[in-house]
Design a protein around this motif. Structure first.
Motif, PDB file in Angstrom:
ATOM      1  N   UNK A 382      27.170  74.780  56.540  1.00 46.76           N
ATOM      2  CA  UNK A 382      27.954  75.219  57.690  1.00 46.76           C
ATOM      3  C   UNK A 382      27.198  76.256  58.514  1.00 46.76           C
ATOM      4  N   UNK A 383      26.592  77.217  57.856  1.00 43.32           N
ATOM      5  CA  UNK A 383      25.815  78.231  58.573  1.00 43.32           C
ATOM      6  C   UNK A 383      24.660  77.597  59.335  1.00 43.32           C
ATOM      7  N   UNK A 384      24.022  76.633  58.709  1.00 44.78           N
ATOM      8  CA  UNK A 384      22.888  75.963  59.339  1.00 44.78           C
ATOM      9  C   UNK A 384      23.324  75.216  60.596  1.00 44.78           C
ATOM     10  N   UNK A 389      18.249  77.088  67.376  1.00 43.35           N
ATOM     11  CA  UNK A 389      16.813  77.192  67.162  1.00 43.35           C
ATOM     12  C   UNK A 389      16.105  77.180  68.519  1.00 43.35           C
ATOM     13  N   UNK A 390      15.526  78.320  68.859  1.00 44.73           N
ATOM     14  CA  UNK A 390      14.849  78.493  70.145  1.00 44.73           C
ATOM     15  C   UNK A 390      13.466  77.846  70.103  1.00 44.73           C
ATOM     16  N   UNK A 391      13.163  77.068  71.125  1.00 49.52           N
ATOM     17  CA  UNK A 391      11.823  76.501  71.282  1.00 49.52           C
ATOM     18  C   UNK A 391      11.232  76.952  72.599  1.00 49.52           C
ATOM     19  N   UNK A 392       9.945  77.268  72.592  1.00 52.99           N
ATOM     20  CA  UNK A 392       9.267  77.701  73.794  1.00 52.99           C
ATOM     21  C   UNK A 392       8.924  76.539  74.704  1.00 52.99           C
ATOM     22  N   UNK A 393       8.327  76.851  75.835  1.00 51.58           N
ATOM     23  CA  UNK A 393       8.001  75.828  76.829  1.00 51.58           C
ATOM     24  C   UNK A 393       6.928  74.861  76.341  1.00 51.58           C
ATOM     25  N   UNK A 394       6.204  75.237  75.292  1.00 44.12           N
ATOM     26  CA  UNK A 394       5.207  74.340  74.718  1.00 44.12           C
ATOM     27  C   UNK A 394       5.720  73.626  73.478  1.00 44.12           C
ATOM     28  N   UNK A 395       7.011  73.799  73.192  1.00 40.31           N
ATOM     29  CA  UNK A 395       7.653  73.002  72.166  1.00 40.31           C
ATOM     30  C   UNK A 395       7.692  73.571  70.771  1.00 40.31           C
ATOM     31  N   UNK A 409      10.255  84.844  65.380  1.00 36.38           N
ATOM     32  CA  UNK A 409       9.356  84.422  64.309  1.00 36.38           C
ATOM     33  C   UNK A 409       7.909  84.828  64.530  1.00 36.38           C
ATOM     34  N   UNK A 410       7.525  85.045  65.776  1.00 41.11           N
ATOM     35  CA  UNK A 410       6.123  85.318  66.085  1.00 41.11           C
ATOM     36  C   UNK A 410       5.995  86.514  67.030  1.00 41.11           C
ATOM     37  N   UNK A 439      14.855  81.270  56.132  1.00 41.55           N
ATOM     38  CA  UNK A 439      15.173  80.037  55.415  1.00 41.55           C
ATOM     39  C   UNK A 439      15.689  78.962  56.348  1.00 41.55           C
ATOM     40  N   UNK A 440      16.547  79.357  57.312  1.00 41.29           N
ATOM     41  CA  UNK A 440      17.024  78.382  58.294  1.00 41.29           C
ATOM     42  C   UNK A 440      15.868  77.785  59.076  1.00 41.29           C
ATOM     43  N   UNK A 441      14.918  78.640  59.468  1.00 44.28           N
ATOM     44  CA  UNK A 441      13.758  78.153  60.227  1.00 44.28           C
ATOM     45  C   UNK A 441      12.947  77.163  59.402  1.00 44.28           C
ATOM     46  N   UNK A 442      12.753  77.440  58.135  1.00 42.34           N
ATOM     47  CA  UNK A 442      11.980  76.557  57.271  1.00 42.34           C
ATOM     48  C   UNK A 442      12.702  75.218  57.091  1.00 42.34           C
ATOM     49  N   UNK A 443      14.011  75.286  56.872  1.00 40.93           N
ATOM     50  CA  UNK A 443      14.783  74.054  56.723  1.00 40.93           C
ATOM     51  C   UNK A 443      14.754  73.223  58.011  1.00 40.93           C
ATOM     52  N   UNK A 444      14.822  73.909  59.147  1.00 37.09           N
ATOM     53  CA  UNK A 444      14.783  73.199  60.420  1.00 37.09           C
ATOM     54  C   UNK A 444      13.414  72.539  60.640  1.00 37.09           C
ATOM     55  N   UNK A 445      12.355  73.258  60.296  1.00 35.98           N
ATOM     56  CA  UNK A 445      11.024  72.674  60.444  1.00 35.98           C
ATOM     57  C   UNK A 445      10.886  71.407  59.609  1.00 35.98           C
TER      58      UNK A 445
END
Length: 462
Positions: A382-384, A389-395, A409-410, A439-445
């Motif tokens: 549910x939290x996920x 998830x924000x993505x930049x203009x280069x994806x 993240x960076x 952890x959410x970022x890793x799961x999304x990747x």
């Protein structure tokens, strides 16, 4: 709806379907978060859009799919993060071989299959070659520009008389005049509405303004307190008002849902009470958090509401489908959530996919969920689903937001409380939250690694 008609002898049953609502999505280009009166803008007057907010719901924490044109549009029309459909990087200019893959089911195709008349009027920017044009993506009618009018795109048409304004596959005017576009788009939109007043319609109206080069007709030039950009905003407001006037004149306003949003941000706040920072192309809040208003009092959308719920552009796909009474086909994996119960005031938060409070509520459950042990006890499904998830203009993935927390993240992990610090100036030390969002970022990747679908390319590979 079942209508029961009684006679002297018996009861006669007549089945009468509720008419499907009309759906209008107004997408403004490059409008910043604070650039409406109802969002705190003081340099221009926007009475018609402000009234829309007063009669509808204004979202304070709404996110475009990306901080740049083409990916943002892909997110709206597919209900997916642009990365999922292979369109996360930069823009689709006249030399691009890419577009929305024919195997994707666009929102227009979904609604058209349910009897809707569909039109795209305005800037397309999702592919120039024949397989990727609007009429190949579910739109019955197209009028507008396939491109921008800035120098890096105009150059492709220098030997052809300039960038053409198109009606379907025919040139309507060449070169297009940026000063006239907002008015002529609105004229065409009103004609489409009038022609389809007696059937349900979906109007996608992606304005070229306020993308550079800016332009307005003479009756708006110099009328704002913020130069030509302010004039453009006031011009847009006026023509949004013309659409509402037409709906009322035709007595179809009570069965129409209108959404107004920007495709990406523009720049930071200008006063002390406008703390958001960042420009278009960035994943600071000023680059991707944008104005968004939903209006439809005749359809049960609560009036005069302000919502701080985290909403994003992909959510409109399943939500529009629910208003149209259309189930998103089984097996179709998208990233949007059905926010109909929130719009109708049946709940104050985006409901869980498991609550099944609306027709397409369970769609997020189609996304794979099998977290490895390291994250299983830290991140719930549910939290996920409720994260952005924000993505930049280069994806590339740049940040994660869950509730009021944003983890950049960076180049290093930095956690911000956006409720207290929307300007992202005061990093918060909270190792547990940092680990959760990491952890959410890793799961999304991992989800994107295994679940990304290809963009269309011409010639299409078999």
């Amino acid at each position: 709806m079942i209508v029961i008609v009684f006679t002297n002898s018996s009861a006669q049953y007549t089945i009468a379907e509720e008419p499907k609502p009309n759906l209008i999505f107004i997408l403004v280009d490059d409008q910043g978060y604070y650039d409406l009166g109802c969002y705190g803008g003081k340099e221009f007057d926007t009475p018609r859009i402000d009234r829309m907010a007063q009669e509808g719901i204004l979202f304070t924490d709404y996110y475009a799919a990306a901080p740049i044109c083409s990916p943002s549009r892909a997110g709206i029309l597919t209900g997916c993060y642009p990365r999922r459909v292979g369109l996360a990087t930069w823009v689709q200019r006249a030399d691009s071989r890419k577009g929305i893959h024919p195997d994707e089911l666009t929102l227009a195709e979904l609604l058209k299959s349910s009897g809707y008349a569909t039109a795209c009027i305005g800037k397309w920017h999702l592919g120039y070659l024949p397989p990727f044009l609007p009429r190949q993506q579910g739109f019955d009618h197209y009028f507008g520009l396939l491109h921008n009018l800035d120098p890096v795109e105009v150059v492709y048409f220098e030997n052809e008389g300039g960038v053409p304004l198109m009606r379907n596959e025919e040139v309507f005017k060449q070169p297009a005049d940026p000063a006239a576009l907002t008015e002529v788009y609105t004229d065409e939109a009103i004609s489409f509405i009038r022609e389809n007043r007696d059937r349900p319609f979906f109007l996608y109206l992606p304005h070229t303004m306020a993308h550079n080069p800016l332009g307005v007709t003479d009756d708006f030039r110099g009328k704002s307190r913020f130069g030509l950009y302010g004039d453009v905003i006031q011009c847009l407001d006026h023509h949004v008002g013309r659409l509402f006037d037409t709906l009322q004149e035709l007595s179809i306003d009570d069965r129409t849902l209108v959404v107004y949003a920007s495709d990406n941000g523009r720049g930071p706040g200008r006063t002390a009470d406008q703390p958001i920072r960042g420009n278009k192309l960035t994943t600071l809040e000023g680059g991707i958090r944008v104005p968004c208003i939903a209006w439809g009092p005749g359809l049960g959308i609560k009036a005069g509401q302000t919502s701080s719920q985290l909403i994003h552009a992909m959510d409109w796909y399943p939500t529009f489908a629910t208003f149209a009474g259309v189930k998103v086909p089984e097996g179709r994996v998208i990233d949007g959530r059905d926010i109909t119960p929130l719009l109708e005031g049946r709940c104050e938060t985006v409901p869980s996919a498991t609550a099944e409070l609306s027709l397409n509520a369970s769609v997020p459950l189609r996304r794979p969920w099998n977290p490895p042990g390291e994250w299983e006890q830290i991140v719930s499904r549910e939290e996920y689903h409720q994260a952005f998830f924000y993505h930049g203009s280069l994806g590339s993935l740049a940040a994660v937001r869950w509730e009021n927390w944003k983890l950049q993240l960076n180049p290093n992990f930095q956690l911000f409380d956006l409720e207290e610090d929307p300007g992202e100036t005061k990093p918060v030390r909270n190792p547990e939250l940092i680990r959760k969002l990491r952890g959410m970022a890793i799961l999304f990747q991992e989800e994107m690694r295994t679940g990304t679908r290809p963009a269309g390319e011409s010639p299409l590979s078999k």
